[in-house]
Write an enzyme that holds these catalytic residues in place. Structure first.
Site, PDB file in Angstrom:
ATOM      1  CG  HIS A  37       2.137 -72.346  50.456  1.00  0.00           C
ATOM      2  ND1 HIS A  37       1.805 -73.061  51.579  1.00  0.00           N
ATOM      3  CD2 HIS A  37       1.058 -71.582  50.165  1.00  0.00           C
ATOM      4  CE1 HIS A  37       0.559 -72.761  51.940  1.00  0.00           C
ATOM      5  NE2 HIS A  37       0.081 -71.847  51.104  1.00  0.00           N
ATOM      6  CB  THR A  38       8.725 -69.966  48.841  1.00  0.00           C
ATOM      7  OG1 THR A  38       8.237 -68.706  49.321  1.00  0.00           O
ATOM      8  CG2 THR A  38       8.265 -70.170  47.417  1.00  0.00           C
ATOM      9  N   GLY A 124      -7.808 -64.643  61.464  1.00  0.00           N
ATOM     10  CA  GLY A 124      -8.093 -65.674  60.465  1.00  0.00           C
ATOM     11  C   GLY A 124      -8.200 -65.130  59.054  1.00  0.00           C
ATOM     12  CB  ALA A 125      -8.103 -61.892  57.597  1.00  0.00           C
ATOM     13  N   GLY A 126      -5.446 -64.239  57.255  1.00  0.00           N
ATOM     14  CA  GLY A 126      -4.170 -64.428  56.566  1.00  0.00           C
ATOM     15  C   GLY A 126      -3.267 -63.209  56.664  1.00  0.00           C
ATOM     16  CG  LEU A 127      -4.313 -59.617  56.659  1.00  0.00           C
ATOM     17  CD1 LEU A 127      -5.185 -58.377  56.840  1.00  0.00           C
ATOM     18  CD2 LEU A 127      -3.428 -59.435  55.417  1.00  0.00           C
ATOM     19  CB  SER A 128       0.756 -62.523  60.242  1.00  0.00           C
ATOM     20  OG  SER A 128       1.190 -63.397  59.288  1.00  0.00           O
ATOM     21  CG  ASP A 174       3.452 -65.454  58.820  1.00  0.00           C
ATOM     22  OD1 ASP A 174       3.762 -65.122  57.656  1.00  0.00           O
ATOM     23  OD2 ASP A 174       2.639 -66.340  59.083  1.00  0.00           O
ATOM     24  CE1 TYR A 224       1.586 -72.835  55.648  1.00  0.00           C
ATOM     25  CE2 TYR A 224       2.495 -74.440  57.179  1.00  0.00           C
ATOM     26  CZ  TYR A 224       2.622 -73.271  56.463  1.00  0.00           C
ATOM     27  OH  TYR A 224       3.777 -72.534  56.559  1.00  0.00           O
TER      28      TYR A 224
HETATM   29  C1  GLA Z   1       1.380 -69.014  56.631  1.00  0.00           C
HETATM   30  C2  GLA Z   1       2.655 -69.416  57.369  1.00  0.00           C
HETATM   31  C3  GLA Z   1       3.890 -68.854  56.663  1.00  0.00           C
HETATM   32  C4  GLA Z   1       3.884 -69.203  55.181  1.00  0.00           C
HETATM   33  C5  GLA Z   1       2.542 -68.847  54.544  1.00  0.00           C
HETATM   34  C6  GLA Z   1       2.430 -69.314  53.105  1.00  0.00           C
HETATM   35  O1  GLA Z   1       1.203 -67.632  56.728  1.00  0.00           O
HETATM   36  O2  GLA Z   1       2.619 -68.957  58.699  1.00  0.00           O
HETATM   37  O3  GLA Z   1       5.050 -69.334  57.298  1.00  0.00           O
HETATM   38  O4  GLA Z   1       4.218 -70.537  54.967  1.00  0.00           O
HETATM   39  O5  GLA Z   1       1.444 -69.401  55.281  1.00  0.00           O
HETATM   40  O6  GLA Z   1       3.316 -68.626  52.304  1.00  0.00           O
END
Ligand code: GLA
Length: 390
Positions: A37-38, A124-128, A174, A224
Site C-alpha cells: 500500500h505504498t 483472487g489470491a493477491g498474486l496479480s 503489479d 482498497y
Molecule cells: C494491489 C494493487 C497494487 C498495490 C497492492 C498493495 O495489488 O494492484 O497496486 O497497491 O494492492 O500494496
C-alpha cells in the site's frame, strides 16, 4: 515446447488460419516481498515475478474483430476494436479490451486477432493474475501488430487499462513487475520517479515460499479505495500544517509524523504511520538483501505484517494465522501478508533446508484450525513478460 504444441493444436481446432502473423507469449504473476500500500502513495515497493504465468497464443486477423477463448474457464468473447466499452457480464474480457483501448488511445494502430490463453496463477489470491492478463494481452497485440512498445510504457498502459476500463484504482507495482521482472532478481521500484533497480536475490540458502489462505473477500476493492481516501486525508492534513503542498505521504518524515500525529484523527494517524514506516522498511530491505543480510530482511517483513494488521487493518484472521504458524517453524526468517490484503497469500522467507517440513506443517496446522487446505508455492524470482515463439 511440448505444452506449447498442445496449445497450438487447440488454437487450430478453434480458429481457421488467417495466414497472418502468429505467436505465443507469457506474463507472470507476482509476489510483493515488502512495500504494501505504498505504491499509490508515491513510495517504494519490492516485488518479484513468480513462476506462475498466463500463456497467450494469437494470430492477426484481416478485420477489426478480436475473438478470445479462455481455456481455463472455457469462456469465449468476441468484440470489435471499433466499439470498446466495459462489459457487465464476462468481466474478465474487460482486462483485454481495456488494454486494447489504451493501446489505441496511445496512438498505435491495431488489427484484430484470434487469441487463446491459459493461466496457472490462482485468481483472487493477491498474486496479480489481472496484471498478468493485461500484460500478456499488451505484449501479444504489440508483437502481432509489429508495434515498438517498451516494457515501461507497456506497464503504464496496462495500469491505465485497469484504472480506466476495469475501474480499479491500483498503483503501478503489479504491471511493472510483470513487465520488468527478471529471473533471480527482485524489483525495487520508486513509484514516484518510476525508476527501478534489479536486486539480486539468488542466495540458494534461502527460499521464498508463498502460502495461499484460499480466502477471498469481496471487500478488497471498496476497502482498497477507502485506504486511498484515508491516505489522501492524511496528505491534506500535512499540506495544511506545513503550509505548502505535500504531494504524497512519501514526503512526510517519521519525525514530522511523530510531531503532528496527535492532531490527526486516530484512524488516519495509523494509516499514515503504516505508509511512512513501510517506505523506510522497503529501503532498509533493499540494503539488507544487497548486503546478504537476510535476517534483517526477515525482521522487516515481520514488522511490515504487524503494521498491516494493526495500523492499516488490511489483514484477516486466516492471514494472521498463516503468519503466526510460519513464525513458529524452524528456519523461518520472515513472514507477512502480501498484496492488497483481506485474504489471498502470505510471503515467507526461510532457509532452504527447512522448506519441505515447513510445507507439511503449515498444511497440517492450517487445515486443523480452519478446515481449509492451503496451497503452498515455492518459487524463485522469475522472468517478466516474454515472447515464447514469434
Ligand atoms: C494491489 C494493487 C497494487 C498495490 C497492492 C498493495 O495489488 O494492484 O497496486 O497497491 O494492492 O500494496
Amino acid at each position: 515446447m511440448q505444452y506449447l504444441n498442445k496449445l497450438w493444436k487447440i488454437f487450430k481446432e478453434k480458429f481457421t488460419d488467417t495466414g497472418l502473423a502468429k505467436g505465443a507469449f507469457s506474463a507472470p504473476g507476482r509476489v510483493n516481498l515488502i512495500g504494501e500500500h505504498t505504491d499509490y502513495n508515491e513510495g517504494f515497493v519490492l516485488p518479484m515475478a513468480i513462476g506462475k504465468e498466463i500463456i497467450m497464443l494469437g494470430q492477426l486477423r484481416n478485420d477489426r474483430l478480436v475473438q478470445v477463448f479462455d481455456l481455463g474457464y472455457k469462456a469465449e468473447v468476441k468484440f470489435s476494436l471499433d466499439s470498446l466499452s466495459p462489459y457487465k457480464k464476462d468481466t474478465w474480457a474487460n482486462y483485454l479490451m481495456g488494454v486494447m483501448d489504451e493501446i489505441q488511445k496511445a496512438g498505435y494502430l491495431l488489427q484484430g486477432a484470434n487469441l487463446i490463453f491459459i493461466s496457472n496463477i490462482p485468481k483472487g489470491a493477491g498474486l496479480s493474475s489481472s496484471a498478468a492478463l493485461e500484460v500478456v494481452t499488451a505484449l501479444t497485440m504489440a508483437k502481432l501488430n509489429l508495434l515498438e512498445i517498451k516494457p515501461v510504457e507497456m506497464a503504464h498502459l496496462c495500469r491505465r487499462a485497469e484504472n480506466n476500463f476495469v475501474g480499479v484504482s491500483c498503483g503501478i507495482m503489479d504491471q511493472y513487475v510483470s513487465c520488468l521482472g527478471q529471473k533471480n532478481y527482485a524489483l525495487f521500484i520508486d513509484c514516484r520517479s518510476n525508476d527501478y533497480d534489479l536486486i539480486p536475490f539468488k542466495d540458494r540458502n534461502y527460499q521464498i515460499v508463498i502460502c495461499n489462505s484460499k480466502i477471498q473477500r469481496g471487500l478488497v476493492f471498496s476497502e482498497y479505495n477507502r485506504r486511498r481516501e484515508e491516505c489522501k486525508r492524511a496528505n491534506d492534513f500535512f499540506t495544511h500544517r506545513f503550509g505548502h503542498k505535500v504531494q504524497a505521504l512519501r514526503d512526510v518524515t517519521i519525525e514530522e509524523f511523530k510531531q503532528y500525529q496527535e492532531h490527526l484523527p486516530e484512524t488516519i494517524a495509523r494509516r499514515a504511520r503504516h505508509v511512512i514506516l513501510e517506505n523506510y522498511r522497503v529501503q532498509a530491505s533493499k540494503k539488507a538483501i544487497e548486503a546478504g543480510d537476510y535476517i534483517t530482511f526477515g525482521q522487516l517483513m515481520i514488522e511490515s505484517h504487524q503494521s498491516l494488521k494493526v495500523d492499516y487493518e488490511v489483514s484477516c484472521e486466516e492471514l494472521d494465522l498463516l503468519v503466526d504458524l510460519a513464525l513458529k517453524q524452524e528456519g523461518v526468517l520472515g513472514a507477512r501478508m502480501t498484496g492488497a490484503g483481506f485474504g489471498g497469500c502470505t510471503v515467507n522467507l526461510l532457509k532452504r533446508e527447512n522448506v519441505n517440513i515447513f510445507k507439511k506443517t503449515i498444511q497440517k496446522e492450517y487445515k486443523k484450525i480452519t478446515g481449509i487446505d492451503p496451497d503452498i508455492y515455492v518459487t524463485i524470482p522469475a522472468d517478466g513478460a516474454k515472447v515464447l515463439k514469434f
